[in-house]
Design an enzyme around this catalytic site. Structure first.
Site, PDB file in Angstrom:
ATOM      1  N   CYS A  84       7.054  -7.455  18.243  1.00 15.46           N
ATOM      2  CA  CYS A  84       6.821  -7.728  19.667  1.00 15.46           C
ATOM      3  C   CYS A  84       8.013  -7.247  20.495  1.00 15.46           C
ATOM      4  CB  CYS A  84       6.518  -9.208  19.867  1.00 15.46           C
ATOM      5  SG  CYS A  84       5.753  -9.564  21.469  1.00 15.46           S
ATOM      6  N   HIS A 190       2.453 -10.922  15.653  1.00 10.38           N
ATOM      7  CA  HIS A 190       3.562 -11.705  15.112  1.00 10.38           C
ATOM      8  C   HIS A 190       3.280 -12.147  13.672  1.00 10.38           C
ATOM      9  CE1 HIS A 190       6.200 -12.569  18.668  1.00 10.38           C
ATOM     10  NE2 HIS A 190       5.123 -12.169  19.313  1.00 10.38           N
ATOM     11  N   GLU A 192       5.259 -13.322  11.520  1.00 10.19           N
ATOM     12  CA  GLU A 192       6.029 -14.505  11.141  1.00 10.19           C
ATOM     13  C   GLU A 192       5.284 -15.803  11.469  1.00 10.19           C
ATOM     14  OE1 GLU A 192       7.308 -13.882  15.429  1.00 10.19           O
ATOM     15  OE2 GLU A 192       6.465 -12.730  13.771  1.00 10.19           O
TER      16      GLU A 192
END
Length: 216
Positions: A84, A190, A192
Site C-alpha cells: 500500500c 494488505h 499482513e
C-alpha cells in the site's frame, strides 16, 4: 531468514506486518532515521501514511536515510516488498515502474478483494501457483495503478484483481507489480491483514511464506 519492517512517522501497519513476518521467520522493526539494515535478508515497507502523506504519498519517505540503504539493498538483489503506502514509496524511489493515482471514485475504499496470481515465479509468490485466487483486504485512497502504455511487460504483473474486484480503477486490473529483476514487489492489498483464518483469510500469509522459503 530475517525480515526488516520499516517504520516511518505515520506508519500504521508496521506492527501487523511485523507479526505477519514473525509467523514465518525472525523479524525486527527498522527506524526510518537509521541507515543500518541490521543484516536483514528481506525488507518490508508497510502501509500507512508516511510523513503524513504531505506533498504526495510516499514522496517524502523516499528520501529518508533508511530508504537510501533500502534502495542500495534492492539494487544489490535483496528482496523488498512494499504494501500500500510502501508500494507508493517504492514507486517514488524508482524501484518500481509506474505510479499510484487517486481512486477513480475519489473516495477511501476498505473491502475484501480477490486477486489472481499472474506470476508465481517471484520470491514473493513461489508458494503459489499461477491463477491461484487470494482473498486479501484493501484500504486506500490513492491506489489506482498506472504505467504509460508499453512500459510494463506482462511478466512484471504479479497480481491482478479478479473480475469485479478492482476497487480503484487500476489499469488492466493490476494489483501488484515487480521490477525487471523480480526482487522488488509492490501491491495495494494488505497481505499482513490476511494471515489468520480468524480474520477471514490466511491467503496473504503465502506472500510472507514465499519470502521465507529457501530457493530450490
Amino acid at each position: 531468514m530475517k525480515f526488516g519492517v520499516v517504520r516511518f512517522p505515520g506508519s500504521c501497519d508496521e506492527v501487523d506486518a511485523l507479526m505477519a513476518c514473525r509467523r514465518f521467520a525472525d523479524a525486527d522493526l527498522l527506524w526510518h532515521g537509521d541507515r543500518d539494515l541490521s543484516g536483514v535478508d528481506a525488507v518490508v515497507v508497510p502501509g500507512g501514511f508516511s510523513y503524513g502523506d504531505y506533498l504526495r504519498v510516499g514522496a517524502i519517505a523516499r528520501f529518508s536515510p533508511l530508504m537510501e540503504s533500502v534502495i542500495e539493498f534492492a539494487r544489490d538483489g535483496g528482496p523488498v516488498l512494499g504494501i500500500c503506502n510502501g508500494f507508493q514509496v517504492l514507486c517514488e524511489a524508482g524501484l518500481l515502474p509506474g505510479a499510484l493515482l487517486p481512486n477513480d471514485s475519489l473516495r477511501f475504499v476498505c473491502r475484501q478483494v480477490d486477486v489472481i496470481v499472474e506470476n508465481p515465479g517471484t520470491p514473493f509468490t513461489r508458494a503459489c501457483e499461477e491463477a491461484d485466487v487470494l482473498s486479501i483486504p484493501v484500504k486506500h485512497t490513492t491506489g489506482r495503478y498506472y504505467a504509460p502504455p508499453g512500459t510494463l511487460p506482462d511478466e512484471q504483473v504479479v497480481l491482478r484483481y479478479a473480475d469485479g474486484h478492482n476497487p480503484n480503477g487500476s489499469m488492466d486490473d493490476v494489483a501488484g507489480v515487480c521490477n525487471e529483476d523480480g526482487n522488488v514487489m509492490g501491491l495495494m492489498p494488505h497481505p499482513e491483514h490476511a494471515v489468520d483464518p480468524l480474520t477471514g483469510s490466511a491467503d496473504g500469509g503465502r506472500l510472507f511464506e514465499s519470502l521465507a522459503m529457501v530457493p530450490a
